[in-house]
Write an enzyme that holds these catalytic residues in place. Structure first.
Site, PDB file in Angstrom:
ATOM      1  N   ASP A  63     -36.814 -11.226   7.262  1.00 42.20           N
ATOM      2  CA  ASP A  63     -36.469 -11.785   5.955  1.00 42.20           C
ATOM      3  C   ASP A  63     -37.715 -12.363   5.285  1.00 42.20           C
ATOM      4  O   ASP A  63     -37.924 -12.207   4.079  1.00 42.20           O
ATOM      5  CB  ASP A  63     -35.435 -12.911   6.105  1.00 42.20           C
ATOM      6  CG  ASP A  63     -34.084 -12.364   6.541  1.00 42.20           C
ATOM      7  OD1 ASP A  63     -33.936 -11.120   6.566  1.00 42.20           O
ATOM      8  OD2 ASP A  63     -33.196 -13.173   6.866  1.00 42.20           O
TER       9      ASP A  63
ATOM     10  N   SER B  16      -3.932   1.086 -11.474  1.00 42.79           N
ATOM     11  CA  SER B  16      -3.512   0.268 -10.324  1.00 42.79           C
ATOM     12  C   SER B  16      -2.738   1.185  -9.383  1.00 42.79           C
ATOM     13  O   SER B  16      -2.616   2.375  -9.634  1.00 42.79           O
ATOM     14  CB  SER B  16      -2.671  -0.913 -10.775  1.00 42.79           C
ATOM     15  OG  SER B  16      -1.658  -0.465 -11.634  1.00 42.79           O
TER      16      SER B  16
ATOM     17  N   GLU C 223      -7.967   3.959   3.455  1.00 39.61           N
ATOM     18  CA  GLU C 223      -8.972   2.901   3.298  1.00 39.61           C
ATOM     19  C   GLU C 223      -8.316   1.535   3.443  1.00 39.61           C
ATOM     20  O   GLU C 223      -7.131   1.382   3.172  1.00 39.61           O
ATOM     21  CB  GLU C 223      -9.591   2.973   1.886  1.00 39.61           C
ATOM     22  CG  GLU C 223      -9.992   4.369   1.482  1.00 39.61           C
ATOM     23  CD  GLU C 223     -10.533   4.429   0.057  1.00 39.61           C
ATOM     24  OE1 GLU C 223     -10.893   3.375  -0.498  1.00 39.61           O
ATOM     25  OE2 GLU C 223     -10.591   5.536  -0.487  1.00 39.61           O
TER      26      GLU C 223
ATOM     27  N   LYS D  17      -7.397  -1.940   2.025  1.00 44.46           N
ATOM     28  CA  LYS D  17      -7.249  -2.401   0.645  1.00 44.46           C
ATOM     29  C   LYS D  17      -7.805  -3.817   0.549  1.00 44.46           C
ATOM     30  O   LYS D  17      -7.142  -4.788   0.910  1.00 44.46           O
ATOM     31  CB  LYS D  17      -5.778  -2.364   0.219  1.00 44.46           C
ATOM     32  CG  LYS D  17      -5.599  -2.645  -1.252  1.00 44.46           C
ATOM     33  CD  LYS D  17      -4.169  -2.452  -1.672  1.00 44.46           C
ATOM     34  CE  LYS D  17      -4.017  -2.677  -3.163  1.00 44.46           C
ATOM     35  NZ  LYS D  17      -4.391  -4.036  -3.579  1.00 44.46           N
TER      36      LYS D  17
ATOM     37  N   ASP E 161      -9.118  -7.422  -0.574  1.00 45.35           N
ATOM     38  CA  ASP E 161      -8.533  -8.433  -1.440  1.00 45.35           C
ATOM     39  C   ASP E 161      -9.641  -9.071  -2.274  1.00 45.35           C
ATOM     40  O   ASP E 161     -10.144 -10.141  -1.957  1.00 45.35           O
ATOM     41  CB  ASP E 161      -7.851  -9.492  -0.566  1.00 45.35           C
ATOM     42  CG  ASP E 161      -6.555  -9.928  -1.176  1.00 45.35           C
ATOM     43  OD1 ASP E 161      -6.273  -9.517  -2.313  1.00 45.35           O
ATOM     44  OD2 ASP E 161      -5.829 -10.691  -0.519  1.00 45.35           O
TER      45      ASP E 161
ATOM     46  N   TYR F  36     -15.375   2.383  -3.627  1.00 49.26           N
ATOM     47  CA  TYR F  36     -14.270   3.210  -3.142  1.00 49.26           C
ATOM     48  C   TYR F  36     -14.011   4.452  -4.003  1.00 49.26           C
ATOM     49  O   TYR F  36     -13.102   5.222  -3.686  1.00 49.26           O
ATOM     50  CB  TYR F  36     -12.991   2.403  -2.939  1.00 49.26           C
ATOM     51  CG  TYR F  36     -12.501   1.606  -4.143  1.00 49.26           C
ATOM     52  CD1 TYR F  36     -12.084   2.236  -5.311  1.00 49.26           C
ATOM     53  CD2 TYR F  36     -12.430   0.218  -4.078  1.00 49.26           C
ATOM     54  CE1 TYR F  36     -11.633   1.507  -6.396  1.00 49.26           C
ATOM     55  CE2 TYR F  36     -11.975  -0.522  -5.159  1.00 49.26           C
ATOM     56  CZ  TYR F  36     -11.582   0.128  -6.309  1.00 49.26           C
ATOM     57  OH  TYR F  36     -11.139  -0.588  -7.387  1.00 49.26           O
TER      58      TYR F  36
ATOM     59  N   LYS G  89       1.234  -1.742   1.897  1.00 50.25           N
ATOM     60  CA  LYS G  89       0.930  -3.155   2.128  1.00 50.25           C
ATOM     61  C   LYS G  89       1.365  -3.601   3.526  1.00 50.25           C
ATOM     62  O   LYS G  89       2.298  -3.044   4.103  1.00 50.25           O
ATOM     63  CB  LYS G  89       1.654  -4.024   1.083  1.00 50.25           C
ATOM     64  CG  LYS G  89       1.311  -3.682  -0.353  1.00 50.25           C
ATOM     65  CD  LYS G  89      -0.116  -4.028  -0.719  1.00 50.25           C
ATOM     66  CE  LYS G  89      -0.266  -5.453  -1.169  1.00 50.25           C
ATOM     67  NZ  LYS G  89       0.356  -5.728  -2.459  1.00 50.25           N
TER      68      LYS G  89
ATOM     69  N   CYS H  68      19.802 -38.120  24.147  1.00 46.71           N
ATOM     70  CA  CYS H  68      19.168 -36.832  24.441  1.00 46.71           C
ATOM     71  C   CYS H  68      20.191 -35.705  24.380  1.00 46.71           C
ATOM     72  O   CYS H  68      21.245 -35.794  24.995  1.00 46.71           O
ATOM     73  CB  CYS H  68      18.550 -36.913  25.826  1.00 46.71           C
ATOM     74  SG  CYS H  68      18.019 -35.313  26.427  1.00 46.71           S
TER      75      CYS H  68
ATOM     76  N   CYS I  11      20.656 -34.368  28.267  1.00 49.39           N
ATOM     77  CA  CYS I  11      21.256 -35.147  29.360  1.00 49.39           C
ATOM     78  C   CYS I  11      22.015 -36.370  28.861  1.00 49.39           C
ATOM     79  O   CYS I  11      22.576 -37.121  29.661  1.00 49.39           O
ATOM     80  CB  CYS I  11      20.176 -35.570  30.341  1.00 49.39           C
ATOM     81  SG  CYS I  11      19.089 -36.834  29.648  1.00 49.39           S
TER      82      CYS I  11
ATOM     83  N   CYS J  34      13.148 -39.031  25.627  1.00 45.59           N
ATOM     84  CA  CYS J  34      14.377 -39.207  26.413  1.00 45.59           C
ATOM     85  C   CYS J  34      14.027 -40.142  27.575  1.00 45.59           C
ATOM     86  O   CYS J  34      12.998 -39.960  28.233  1.00 45.59           O
ATOM     87  CB  CYS J  34      14.832 -37.848  26.942  1.00 45.59           C
ATOM     88  SG  CYS J  34      16.054 -37.970  28.234  1.00 45.59           S
TER      89      CYS J  34
ATOM     90  N   CYS K 216      14.754 -35.174  32.894  1.00 47.03           N
ATOM     91  CA  CYS K 216      15.527 -34.347  31.983  1.00 47.03           C
ATOM     92  C   CYS K 216      14.947 -32.949  31.751  1.00 47.03           C
ATOM     93  O   CYS K 216      15.601 -31.940  31.974  1.00 47.03           O
ATOM     94  CB  CYS K 216      15.677 -35.091  30.667  1.00 47.03           C
ATOM     95  SG  CYS K 216      16.509 -34.149  29.434  1.00 47.03           S
TER      96      CYS K 216
HETATM   97  S1  IVH Z   1      -8.626   3.078  -4.518  1.00 42.16           S
HETATM   98  C1  IVH Z   1      -6.229   4.129  -8.702  1.00 42.16           C
HETATM   99  N1  IVH Z   1      -9.461   1.745  -2.489  1.00 42.16           N
HETATM  100  O1  IVH Z   1      -6.563  -2.123  -5.219  1.00 42.16           O
HETATM  101  C2  IVH Z   1      -6.923   3.054  -8.027  1.00 42.16           C
HETATM  102  N2  IVH Z   1      -8.537   0.533  -4.294  1.00 42.16           N
HETATM  103  O2  IVH Z   1      -3.901  -1.787  -6.855  1.00 42.16           O
HETATM  104  C3  IVH Z   1      -7.585   3.612  -6.825  1.00 42.16           C
HETATM  105  N3  IVH Z   1      -8.522  -1.894  -3.930  1.00 42.16           N
HETATM  106  O3  IVH Z   1      -7.459  -2.550  -8.448  1.00 42.16           O
HETATM  107  C4  IVH Z   1      -8.112   2.518  -6.083  1.00 42.16           C
HETATM  108  N4  IVH Z   1      -9.476  -1.849  -1.967  1.00 42.16           N
HETATM  109  O4  IVH Z   1      -9.369  -2.863  -6.865  1.00 42.16           O
HETATM  110  C5  IVH Z   1      -8.897   1.664  -3.694  1.00 42.16           C
HETATM  111  N5  IVH Z   1     -10.277   0.716  -0.604  1.00 42.16           N
HETATM  112  C6  IVH Z   1      -9.712   0.644  -1.810  1.00 42.16           C
HETATM  113  C7  IVH Z   1      -9.364  -0.583  -2.378  1.00 42.16           C
HETATM  114  C8  IVH Z   1      -8.765  -0.601  -3.625  1.00 42.16           C
HETATM  115  C9  IVH Z   1      -8.974  -2.622  -2.900  1.00 42.16           C
HETATM  116  C10 IVH Z   1      -7.899  -2.440  -5.150  1.00 42.16           C
HETATM  117  C11 IVH Z   1      -8.508  -1.896  -6.408  1.00 42.16           C
HETATM  118  C12 IVH Z   1      -7.373  -1.733  -7.354  1.00 42.16           C
HETATM  119  C13 IVH Z   1      -6.201  -2.135  -6.564  1.00 42.16           C
HETATM  120  C14 IVH Z   1      -5.090  -1.151  -6.772  1.00 42.16           C
END
Ligand code: IVH
Length: 697
Positions: free
Chosen positions: A34, A83, A114, A116, A118, A247, A333, A427, A430, A445, A450
């Protein structure tokens, strides 16, 4: 150094710094320390200060640059940021596959799966290889320009890496795609999408720091990431240390599948998730989901499910988009880790030291993938802290394999029918007095024996001599008691696989086997009930005798039939039974006339326990040892004492613990003791294990 030389040096330094960024963030490799990297950055910074007109926006010195913004500028996405539709079960996923198969019946679908993440979806645009603009999703059509903040993320290259042709060939790209990519990296626009996240470790460190500084804490990693992306001052964003994984590649390079997009993103200098996986069919995709639901702990960031996409991107246009979500992908999910449910009651457990612990009895709900009907509340303080009342709607949490916990009450949903919680005066096991432990929150107790006694009687219930339930040994029984799952024998029969799974020593298969055994042992010889009840002075022999007297029918009968039979039997009748006598008779009579015992029997009846008159045996063999009395001494090799005893009883024989003239046989095993001497003295027939074996063949 003249300006031309400086320019050349600056270019080289930028490339070198970028190369080490790529090694470190994408390849997980570090070739220089670093400090050495800082030194290169420092040299670059100084040169740029000397020749400010040589500063380019993609220079590594420009990650934290610019003034705080007054507000973010809105930008329209070239292609909408979609979405995903959610699935919560295998069935939802099968329904989805059914739908896409109806659209393209001739296709054998395979998938790319993949994690998903957060975090927050981001669009990144590169012009001629340099990071031009980064934007949030916004409403999917219009987002906000957060370029300044995204530049602070080391995982995002400020200049795209130029892949070698061979590297692109290696990942299966066509000559045509390779040509397009190489041309466009140098000259043109490229859009990628991915997720900005904060790792759990960074989140923890940030909160530690904020706590020290007396600043408000960040609620969770997602909020922390969202907060820093939306910072108008890039200095603050930089401090938050965001991470980024690509992604999707939005630019059309004529790739064949989604998996290639990930491989290409990596070659362009981005991080992609290592966990992502190609799956041949839906079963494999579901297995991917199940695996990561179980192994969340090993991943350094939060993710709440998996994204399953049709891998063949050429099929995407035909599958199309419905509303704001594509038909070619699903978010599968994980089970929710927080749910709301109703608190139906509070029962009190007795701990090893006699401390009373409240357990919440809940309206059963599924949370974190299992059905939960109980949750420990620790002590009265916890109940007061939560302002908990019986009848309340509560928020229940079960994260990972952690024991379910009530974390909050929703007082707004009260009806006025709720009851406040009171510590019992006596109790529940007992009936001894309960006192508050001085200076503590705990109640205890006053009967020191007991807990142990309760545990012993519950372990006795499941043991081989009594109900004989495999899988419920003393250690497991103790866990069940501690978790508040079992208080009396009837509770064994309401256990479910989901109750057992979170306990030590249980996996899916063993939990299923144990529940199956419990169910199987609901129909059992009556003598075993008499043993299991633990009535004073009633041992195995008396139990067999009682079973003969009290078998209501030849076939199967219920506990209610049995209670009635006892109600119609006088104390004198009991005491005059052969081998019973006044003391044993009185003990049996009293047991069957105590209210709490009858309550237990009725509870057992509700669980469907049924009895049969005889020990199960095979036809005429049953009576082979009729009228013969046996005494066992020493160690047998082929079978345990309990097994030998069971066999003798099954065949109509009796067992005695001491040798007398009435004894017909003494079975002598290895290291037989005084009973053998006594048999010899009285002239009782002595047989060894082999001879006994022949007798019962
Ligand atoms: S593919 C058409 N891959 O999930 C969207 N989305 O509800 C294709 N997300 O807003 C998305 N990890 O930000 C994809 N490995 C992943 C993801 C991912 C998180 C989120 C993405 C999107 C939401 C979809």
């Amino acid at each position: 150094m003249n300006k031309q030389q400086a320019k050349e040096r600056i270019e080289k330094l930028k490339e070198e710094v970028n190369h080490h960024r790529y090694l470190y963030h994408v390849m997980d490799r570090q070739e220089i320390s670093d400090a050495a990297l800082d030194s290169l950055k420092n040299e670059l910074f100084k040169l740029e200060q000397e020749y400010p007109d040589l500063i380019t926006p993609d220079s590594p010195t420009q990650r934290v640059a610019g003034e705080a913004l007054a507000k973010f500028i809105k930008v329209e996405h070239d292609q909408p940021m979609l979405s995903l539709n959610d699935a919560f079960s295998r069935q939802d996923m099968e329904d989805w596959e059914g739908r896409i198969k109806r659209i393209m019946p001739e296709v054998e679908f395979n998938y790319y799966c993949e994690l998903k993440m957060d975090g927050l979806a981001m669009s990144l645009i590169y012009q001629d290889g340099s990071f031009l603009r980064g934007a949030t999703r916004g409403d999917g059509r219009v987002g906000e320009d957060v370029t300044q903040n995204l530049k602070t993320i080391e995982a995002i290259p400020l200049r795209l890496r130029e892949p070698e042709s061979a590297e692109l060939k290696n990942i299966g790209l066509s000559e045509q795609s390779i040509g397009k990519i190489l041309a466009q990296v140098r000259n043109g626009l490229i859009e990628l999408r991915g997720e900005a996240i904060i790792t759990l470790e960074t989140f923890r460190r940030l909160n530690e720091k904020y706590q020290k500084e007396g600043k408000p804490l960040l609620a969770n990693p997602r909020n922390a990431a969202a907060g820093s992306i939306r910072q108008l001052d890039p200095q603050v964003a930089a401090e938050r240390k965001l991470d980024f994984h690509v992604y999707a590649i939005m630019t059309d390079f004529g790739l064949d599948n989604h998996e290639q997009e990930h491989k290409l993103a990596e070659l362009l200098g981005f991080k992609v998730l290592k966990q992502n996986k190609f799956c041949n069919n839906l079963d494999e995709a579901i297995a991917f989901h199940d695996y990561w639901e179980k192994h969340k702990k090993g991943v350094p960031f939060e993710f709440d499910g998996v994204v399953v996409l049709v891998n063949d991107t050429k099929l995407w246009p035909t599958l199309g988009v419905v509303g704001k979500a594509p038909r070619y992908a699903m978010a599968f999910k994980f089970a929710a880790e927080q749910v709301t449910t109703k608190l139906n009651d509070i029962i009190w457990q007795i701990g090893r030291t006699g401390i009373l612990t409240p357990t919440a009895v809940l309206e059963p709900v599924r949370v974190g993938g299992v059905t939960v009907s109980r949750a420990t509340l620790h002590n009265m303080d916890e109940i007061e802290r939560l302002h908990l009342r019986i009848g309340d709607t509560v928020i229940l949490e079960r994260a990972g394999d952690v024991i379910p916990k009530i974390i909050q009450v929703l007082p707004g949903l009260r009806t006025g029918q709720e009851r406040t919680v009171e510590v019992p005066k006596v109790c529940p096991v007992c009936e001894s007095a309960v006192v508050r432990v001085e200076g503590e929150v705990a109640f205890r107790c006053t009967n020191r024996q007991c807990y142990a006694a309760n545990l012993r009687s519950l372990s006795h219930w499941t043991s081989k001599v009594a109900m004989d339930i495999p899988g419920l040994g003393p250690k497991i029984v103790e866990q069940l008691v501690r978790e508040g799952l079992v208080r009396d024998p009837a509770d064994f029969y309401s256990l479910t696989v989901d109750d057992l799974l979170p306990l030590e020593r249980f996996a899916q298969k063993s939990a299923e086997n144990t529940i199956a055994s419990i169910k199987e042992k609901k129909k059992i010889p009556l003598s075993r009930l008499f043993v299991a009840l633990g009535i004073r002075h009633v041992g195995e022999e008396t139990a067999v005798l009682l079973a003969k007297q009290f078998a209501v029918f030849d076939g199967q009968f219920s506990i209610i039939d049995l209670i009635e039979k006892f109600n119609n039997t006088t104390l004198e009748e009991l005491q005059s039974l052969p081998d019973v006598g006044p003391i044993v008779g009185k003990s049996i009579y009293d047991w069957f006339h105590a209210g709490h015992n009858i309550d237990l029997l009725k509870k057992l009846d509700k669980h469907g326990l049924k009895f049969i008159a005889q020990q199960p045996g095979i036809g005429s063999e049953k009576q082979k040892l009729e009228g013969k009395t046996f005494v066992l001494t020493g160690t047998l090799e082929g079978l345990t004492r309990d097994e030998a005893k069971a066999k003798i009883r099954e065949l109509g024989g009796k067992i005695s613990s001491s040798v007398s003239k009435k004894t017909d046989y003494v079975i002598a095993g290895a290291e037989a003791g005084s009973k053998l001497d006594e048999a010899q003295r009285l002239g009782v027939k002595i047989i060894n294990e082999e001879e006994f074996g022949k007798m019962i063949e």
